[in-house]
Design an enzyme around this catalytic site. Structure first.
Site, PDB file in Angstrom:
ATOM      1  N   ALA A 187       0.870  -1.172   0.000  1.00  0.00           N
ATOM      2  CA  ALA A 187       0.000   0.000   0.000  1.00  0.00           C
ATOM      3  C   ALA A 187       0.907   1.222   0.000  1.00  0.00           C
ATOM      4  O   ALA A 187       2.066   1.141   0.413  1.00  0.00           O
ATOM      5  CB  ALA A 187      -0.865  -0.015   1.251  1.00  0.00           C
ATOM      6  N   GLU A 215      -0.690  -9.271  -0.498  1.00  0.00           N
ATOM      7  CA  GLU A 215      -2.122  -9.471  -0.233  1.00  0.00           C
ATOM      8  C   GLU A 215      -2.914  -9.499  -1.540  1.00  0.00           C
ATOM      9  O   GLU A 215      -3.861 -10.273  -1.683  1.00  0.00           O
ATOM     10  CB  GLU A 215      -2.631  -8.376   0.709  1.00  0.00           C
ATOM     11  CG  GLU A 215      -2.065  -8.547   2.121  1.00  0.00           C
ATOM     12  CD  GLU A 215      -2.368  -7.382   3.035  1.00  0.00           C
ATOM     13  OE1 GLU A 215      -1.970  -6.247   2.697  1.00  0.00           O
ATOM     14  OE2 GLU A 215      -2.999  -7.592   4.079  1.00  0.00           O
ATOM     15  N   GLY A 259       0.535  -4.961   0.917  1.00  0.00           N
ATOM     16  CA  GLY A 259      -0.638  -5.008   0.038  1.00  0.00           C
ATOM     17  C   GLY A 259      -0.356  -5.699  -1.290  1.00  0.00           C
ATOM     18  O   GLY A 259      -1.282  -6.211  -1.931  1.00  0.00           O
TER      19      GLY A 259
HETATM   20  N1  COA Z   1       4.633   3.058  -0.610  1.00  0.00           N
HETATM   21  C1  COA Z   1       5.043   4.212  -1.164  1.00  0.00           C
HETATM   22  N2  COA Z   1       6.139   4.337  -1.898  1.00  0.00           N
HETATM   23  C2  COA Z   1       6.894   3.242  -2.052  1.00  0.00           C
HETATM   24  C3  COA Z   1       6.551   2.004  -1.504  1.00  0.00           C
HETATM   25  C4  COA Z   1       5.358   1.934  -0.760  1.00  0.00           C
HETATM   26  N3  COA Z   1       4.910   0.800  -0.211  1.00  0.00           N
HETATM   27  N4  COA Z   1       7.505   1.097  -1.818  1.00  0.00           N
HETATM   28  C5  COA Z   1       8.406   1.750  -2.570  1.00  0.00           C
HETATM   29  N5  COA Z   1       8.053   3.055  -2.710  1.00  0.00           N
HETATM   30  C6  COA Z   1       8.764   4.096  -3.435  1.00  0.00           C
HETATM   31  C7  COA Z   1       9.963   4.606  -2.668  1.00  0.00           C
HETATM   32  O1  COA Z   1       9.564   5.541  -1.679  1.00  0.00           O
HETATM   33  C8  COA Z   1      10.756   5.225  -3.777  1.00  0.00           C
HETATM   34  O2  COA Z   1      10.169   6.452  -4.147  1.00  0.00           O
HETATM   35  P1  COA Z   1      11.050   7.832  -4.263  1.00  0.00           P
HETATM   36  O3  COA Z   1      12.048   7.518  -5.346  1.00  0.00           O
HETATM   37  O4  COA Z   1      10.019   8.838  -4.637  1.00  0.00           O
HETATM   38  O5  COA Z   1      11.668   8.015  -2.926  1.00  0.00           O
HETATM   39  C9  COA Z   1      10.520   4.268  -4.938  1.00  0.00           C
HETATM   40  O6  COA Z   1       9.319   3.576  -4.635  1.00  0.00           O
HETATM   41  C10 COA Z   1      11.641   3.264  -5.130  1.00  0.00           C
HETATM   42  O7  COA Z   1      11.800   2.563  -3.901  1.00  0.00           O
HETATM   43  P2  COA Z   1      13.206   2.407  -3.122  1.00  0.00           P
HETATM   44  O8  COA Z   1      12.909   2.215  -1.675  1.00  0.00           O
HETATM   45  O9  COA Z   1      14.095   3.555  -3.487  1.00  0.00           O
HETATM   46  O10 COA Z   1      13.751   1.077  -3.782  1.00  0.00           O
HETATM   47  P3  COA Z   1      14.781   0.040  -3.133  1.00  0.00           P
HETATM   48  O11 COA Z   1      15.183  -0.880  -4.240  1.00  0.00           O
HETATM   49  O12 COA Z   1      15.851   0.755  -2.379  1.00  0.00           O
HETATM   50  O13 COA Z   1      13.914  -0.782  -2.046  1.00  0.00           O
HETATM   51  C11 COA Z   1      11.975  -1.985  -1.232  1.00  0.00           C
HETATM   52  C12 COA Z   1      12.859  -1.605  -2.451  1.00  0.00           C
HETATM   53  C13 COA Z   1      10.739  -2.704  -1.751  1.00  0.00           C
HETATM   54  C14 COA Z   1      12.759  -2.867  -0.283  1.00  0.00           C
HETATM   55  C15 COA Z   1      11.568  -0.683  -0.499  1.00  0.00           C
HETATM   56  O14 COA Z   1      11.020   0.222  -1.456  1.00  0.00           O
HETATM   57  C16 COA Z   1      10.550  -0.875   0.588  1.00  0.00           C
HETATM   58  O15 COA Z   1      10.862  -1.364   1.661  1.00  0.00           O
HETATM   59  N6  COA Z   1       9.265  -0.476   0.318  1.00  0.00           N
HETATM   60  C17 COA Z   1       8.217  -0.539   1.288  1.00  0.00           C
HETATM   61  C18 COA Z   1       7.729  -1.968   1.471  1.00  0.00           C
HETATM   62  C19 COA Z   1       6.655  -2.035   2.527  1.00  0.00           C
HETATM   63  O16 COA Z   1       6.886  -1.813   3.718  1.00  0.00           O
HETATM   64  N7  COA Z   1       5.418  -2.335   2.093  1.00  0.00           N
HETATM   65  C20 COA Z   1       4.313  -2.525   2.974  1.00  0.00           C
HETATM   66  C21 COA Z   1       3.495  -1.318   3.044  1.00  0.00           C
HETATM   67  S1  COA Z   1       2.127  -1.533   4.155  1.00  0.00           S
END
Ligand code: COA
Length: 260
Positions: free
Chosen positions: A66, A115, A112
């Site tokens: 999400a 999910e 999400g």
């Molecule tokens: N919600 C909003 N934005 C998200 C997102 C999420 N769940 N997951 C990734 N993004 C965004 C990042 O903020 C980033 O945006 P920006 O460039 O504007 O800052 C972009 O997507 C790229 O993500 P980034 O974190 O830079 O990539 P990464 O390769 O370093 O890491 C993940 C990848 C998936 C490990 C990391 O993005 C992450 O942990 N995301 C959240 C996962 C999460 O907790 N999901 C559950 C939500 S309830």
């Protein structure tokens, strides 16, 4: 009407919906959920569509969760509404769709995202996929069906472990757990899903819809799954598809189902 966050492509009777926010790793914001709701309703009503493939755009993510940026400042009431709206518009909608939906998990399926994959009828993953429910690390719990569907798919103990550790598992482990049905190299993911879709579209759409309802019934609290199976089985006998399927068998020809 066109979509801003979704790509829609038809190949024969297979419709592929691609969530298209690759710079945000296809995170599910409300606009995307609303568009998926609309796209699912359109597919459901379209007799030319018999199976759906749901995937994410880009090589990195199916859906990374999400949209955290959107809900970070929500109140208790807004949090509850976010979850309830998501269930109704997207997650329950996918699970109860009248046609099979295959998740093509092409990378991160987190929160999400996992999910959503679990709400689909089954899952195929690319070998780079990583799956997890990281919510407790953000101070929240899975709110789009994760606490229920993960336990249904992999058992309570594994579900508890995944939720408590907020960790990710790789595709091969997900295969071992039964969370995904197949793992293939990323460049073969859509081909594999299309191959499975091609096997499905040969079959009766009315029977497929009945099978979805019958299998789902076993997971609905208060519903007797076997009783629902009896009812759905019986109703098939009144359909044109049943007449066509049985006639084709006896006439030693291929059935041509119209979905009635
Ligand atoms: N919600 C909003 N934005 C998200 C997102 C999420 N769940 N997951 C990734 N993004 C965004 C990042 O903020 C980033 O945006 P920006 O460039 O504007 O800052 C972009 O997507 C790229 O993500 P980034 O974190 O830079 O990539 P990464 O390769 O370093 O890491 C993940 C990848 C998936 C490990 C990391 O993005 C992450 O942990 N995301 C959240 C996962 C999460 O907790 N999901 C559950 C939500 S309830």
């Amino acid at each position: 009407m066109a979509f801003n966050n979704l790509l829609v492509a038809d190949e024969g009777a297979t419709r592929t919906l691609t969530i298209n926010r690759p710079d945000q790793l296809n995170a599910l914001n409300r606009a995307t959920i609303d568009e998926l709701d609309r796209a699912l309703s359109e597919a459901e009503a379209d007799h030319n569509v018999r199976v759906l493939i749901l995937t994410g755009s880009g090589p990195k993510a199916f859906v990374a969760g999400a949209d955290i940026k959107e809900f970070a400042h929500f109140s208790v009431a807004e949090g509850q509404t976010l979850s309830a709206d998501g269930h109704r518009k997207l997650f329950d909608h996918v699970e109860r769709l009248n046609k099979p939906v295959i998740a093509a998990v092409n990378g991160f399926a987190l929160g999400g995202g996992l999910e959503l994959a679990m709400a689909c009828h089954f899952r195929v993953a690319s070998d780079n996929a990583k799956l997890g429910l990281p919510e407790v690390g953000l101070g929240v719990i899975p709110g789009y069906g994760g606490t229920q569907r993960l336990a249904q798919l992999v058992g309570k103990g594994k579900a508890m472990e995944m939720i408590f550790t907020a960790g990710m598992i790789k595709a091969d482990e997900a295969l071992q757990w039964g969370l995904v049905n197949h793992v293939v190299p990323q460049d073969q993911l859509l081909a594999k899903c299309n191959e499975l879709a091609a096997a499905i579209v040969k079959n009766s759409p009315t029977a497929l819809a009945a099978a979805i309802r019958a299998v789902n019934a076993g997971y609905e609290p208060g519903t007797d799954g076997l009783q629902r199976e009896i009812e759905e089985f019986g109703k098939c006998f009144g359909t044109a598809d049943f007449k066509e399927g049985t006639s084709a068998f006896m006439e030693k020809r291929k059935a041509e189902f119209k979905g009635e």
